[in-house]
Design a protein around this motif. Sequence first.
Motif, PDB file in Angstrom:
ATOM      1  N   LEU A 103       9.458   1.236  10.430  1.00 18.09           N
ATOM      2  CA  LEU A 103       8.735   2.351   9.652  1.00 18.09           C
ATOM      3  C   LEU A 103       8.362   3.410  10.533  1.00 18.09           C
ATOM      4  O   LEU A 103       8.129   3.209  11.577  1.00 18.09           O
ATOM      5  CB  LEU A 103       7.493   1.597   9.159  1.00 18.09           C
ATOM      6  N   PHE A 104       8.187   4.594   9.936  1.00 16.75           N
ATOM      7  CA  PHE A 104       7.751   5.848  10.587  1.00 16.75           C
ATOM      8  C   PHE A 104       7.102   6.904   9.301  1.00 16.75           C
ATOM      9  O   PHE A 104       7.351   6.651   8.304  1.00 16.75           O
ATOM     10  CB  PHE A 104       8.843   6.668  11.028  1.00 16.75           C
ATOM     11  N   LEU A 105       6.141   7.582  10.017  1.00 17.91           N
ATOM     12  CA  LEU A 105       5.549   8.571   9.260  1.00 17.91           C
ATOM     13  C   LEU A 105       6.186   9.826   9.366  1.00 17.91           C
ATOM     14  O   LEU A 105       5.914  10.339  10.565  1.00 17.91           O
ATOM     15  CB  LEU A 105       4.191   8.536   9.540  1.00 17.91           C
ATOM     16  N   PRO A 106       6.892  10.568   8.394  1.00 19.58           N
ATOM     17  CA  PRO A 106       7.941  11.418   8.703  1.00 19.58           C
ATOM     18  C   PRO A 106       6.974  12.912   9.048  1.00 19.58           C
ATOM     19  O   PRO A 106       6.187  13.203   8.227  1.00 19.58           O
ATOM     20  CB  PRO A 106       8.841  11.758   7.507  1.00 19.58           C
ATOM     21  N   THR A 107       7.283  13.474  10.209  1.00 20.62           N
ATOM     22  CA  THR A 107       6.652  14.637  10.623  1.00 20.62           C
ATOM     23  C   THR A 107       7.464  15.941   9.990  1.00 20.62           C
ATOM     24  O   THR A 107       7.108  17.044  10.143  1.00 20.62           O
ATOM     25  CB  THR A 107       6.599  14.876  12.081  1.00 20.62           C
ATOM     26  N   HIS A 108       8.771  15.535   9.561  1.00 25.08           N
ATOM     27  CA  HIS A 108       9.540  16.542   9.109  1.00 25.08           C
ATOM     28  C   HIS A 108      10.146  15.880   7.424  1.00 25.08           C
ATOM     29  O   HIS A 108      10.640  14.630   7.864  1.00 25.08           O
ATOM     30  CB  HIS A 108      10.513  17.125   9.950  1.00 25.08           C
ATOM     31  N   VAL A 153       0.821  -1.315  -0.190  1.00 25.58           N
ATOM     32  CA  VAL A 153      -0.091  -0.080  -0.120  1.00 25.58           C
ATOM     33  C   VAL A 153       0.973   1.363  -0.026  1.00 25.58           C
ATOM     34  O   VAL A 153       0.782   2.263  -0.528  1.00 25.58           O
ATOM     35  CB  VAL A 153      -1.087  -0.001   1.310  1.00 25.58           C
ATOM     36  N   ARG A 154       1.855   1.399   0.845  1.00 25.32           N
ATOM     37  CA  ARG A 154       2.620   2.713   0.735  1.00 25.32           C
ATOM     38  C   ARG A 154       3.348   2.917  -0.173  1.00 25.32           C
ATOM     39  O   ARG A 154       4.000   3.845  -0.712  1.00 25.32           O
ATOM     40  CB  ARG A 154       3.726   2.265   2.080  1.00 25.32           C
ATOM     41  N   ARG A 155       3.368   1.802  -1.338  1.00 25.44           N
ATOM     42  CA  ARG A 155       4.280   2.070  -2.602  1.00 25.44           C
ATOM     43  C   ARG A 155       3.226   2.397  -3.916  1.00 25.44           C
ATOM     44  O   ARG A 155       3.354   2.322  -4.983  1.00 25.44           O
ATOM     45  CB  ARG A 155       5.182   0.685  -2.989  1.00 25.44           C
ATOM     46  N   GLY A 156       1.883   2.182  -3.258  1.00 20.58           N
ATOM     47  CA  GLY A 156       0.899   2.432  -4.432  1.00 20.58           C
ATOM     48  C   GLY A 156       0.389   1.177  -4.854  1.00 20.58           C
ATOM     49  O   GLY A 156      -0.298   1.274  -6.039  1.00 20.58           O
ATOM     50  N   ASP A 157       0.925  -0.013  -4.836  1.00 19.69           N
ATOM     51  CA  ASP A 157       0.580  -1.341  -5.200  1.00 19.69           C
ATOM     52  C   ASP A 157      -0.494  -2.004  -4.545  1.00 19.69           C
ATOM     53  O   ASP A 157      -0.704  -1.659  -3.403  1.00 19.69           O
ATOM     54  CB  ASP A 157       1.804  -2.191  -5.041  1.00 19.69           C
ATOM     55  N   GLU A 158      -1.278  -2.806  -5.186  1.00 21.90           N
ATOM     56  CA  GLU A 158      -2.444  -3.499  -4.756  1.00 21.90           C
ATOM     57  C   GLU A 158      -1.728  -4.515  -3.729  1.00 21.90           C
ATOM     58  O   GLU A 158      -0.949  -5.326  -3.672  1.00 21.90           O
ATOM     59  CB  GLU A 158      -3.093  -4.297  -5.795  1.00 21.90           C
ATOM     60  N   PRO A 159      -2.351  -4.555  -2.495  1.00 19.08           N
ATOM     61  CA  PRO A 159      -1.885  -5.467  -1.372  1.00 19.08           C
ATOM     62  C   PRO A 159      -2.777  -7.021  -1.631  1.00 19.08           C
ATOM     63  O   PRO A 159      -3.542  -6.865  -2.422  1.00 19.08           O
ATOM     64  CB  PRO A 159      -2.577  -4.867  -0.025  1.00 19.08           C
ATOM     65  N   PRO A 160      -2.094  -7.854  -0.993  1.00 17.35           N
ATOM     66  CA  PRO A 160      -2.647  -9.368  -1.376  1.00 17.35           C
ATOM     67  C   PRO A 160      -3.918  -9.345  -0.667  1.00 17.35           C
ATOM     68  O   PRO A 160      -4.269  -8.947   0.529  1.00 17.35           O
ATOM     69  CB  PRO A 160      -1.556 -10.005  -0.369  1.00 17.35           C
ATOM     70  N   ALA A 161      -4.904  -9.860  -1.402  1.00 11.17           N
ATOM     71  CA  ALA A 161      -6.223  -9.956  -1.263  1.00 11.17           C
ATOM     72  C   ALA A 161      -6.503 -10.708   0.062  1.00 11.17           C
ATOM     73  O   ALA A 161      -7.157 -10.871   0.815  1.00 11.17           O
ATOM     74  CB  ALA A 161      -7.097 -10.713  -2.362  1.00 11.17           C
ATOM     75  N   ILE A 175       5.124   6.947   4.223  1.00  7.83           N
ATOM     76  CA  ILE A 175       5.482   6.205   5.264  1.00  7.83           C
ATOM     77  C   ILE A 175       7.149   6.019   4.558  1.00  7.83           C
ATOM     78  O   ILE A 175       7.373   5.499   3.541  1.00  7.83           O
ATOM     79  CB  ILE A 175       5.049   5.083   5.499  1.00  7.83           C
ATOM     80  N   ARG A 176       8.117   5.828   5.596  1.00  8.24           N
ATOM     81  CA  ARG A 176       9.408   5.413   5.327  1.00  8.24           C
ATOM     82  C   ARG A 176       9.876   4.386   6.053  1.00  8.24           C
ATOM     83  O   ARG A 176       9.625   4.265   7.240  1.00  8.24           O
ATOM     84  CB  ARG A 176      10.302   6.753   5.320  1.00  8.24           C
ATOM     85  N   GLU A 177      11.178   3.815   5.689  1.00  8.01           N
ATOM     86  CA  GLU A 177      11.870   2.831   6.276  1.00  8.01           C
ATOM     87  C   GLU A 177      12.944   3.450   6.873  1.00  8.01           C
ATOM     88  O   GLU A 177      13.535   4.481   6.156  1.00  8.01           O
ATOM     89  CB  GLU A 177      12.038   1.845   5.528  1.00  8.01           C
TER      90      GLU A 177
END
Length: 193
Positions: free
Chosen positions: A153-158, A74-82, A142-144
């Motif tokens: 993993l984290f959601l960058p605030t900056h 999802v974070r790369r914009g790809d379809e996640p495994p069903a 979201i970044r590694e």
Amino acid sequence: MSDLVPLTGEPLALDLVNTRPSTGDLLASPDDLRQWWTLQAARLPDEVPQEIRAEDLAAVRAVREHTARALDHVRRGDEPPAADLRALNEAQRAAPAISELGWTGSAVDVVRRREGSPGLRLAACLAEAAADLFTDPAVATIRECEADDCVMLFLPTHPRRRWCSAARCGNRVRVARHYQRHKTAEPRRPGTR
């Protein structure tokens, strides 16, 4: 700060995924789950139960694994495994949320509650947190962590944030860089190799 101490403060689903650092599993036992649940208590609707069973741990770990796999896509914009999406939906169905009505003495009040065992309720809450994260547009940011030995993993605030934690990985990277600069800059003393 040790990798065996969970990071907190990211969206709940990320905090759950981050219980899998490269050094081991922070949810290896029911007691580990109790400690993590206690750390996250302010963000979770249920109180930490006195007894956490192996089945509770298994339900939470299953949600964690399905969340991690789906999030990777999802974070790369790809379809996640069903299968992962199905499993997260099933985890929510296992402890359905009910808007329970009550009277406060002057008005009607609504409290969201889940039915089922403590572990199923927690797993359902965490699966719901994953659904919220997956549908948030910020999921694409979201970044590694950039530290070599870190998988957090984290959601960058900056926009310039590079590490999961400045105290954990940031300091390690800065100290290693400092050491390398001074190691290569040191002149050799006569008679040493």
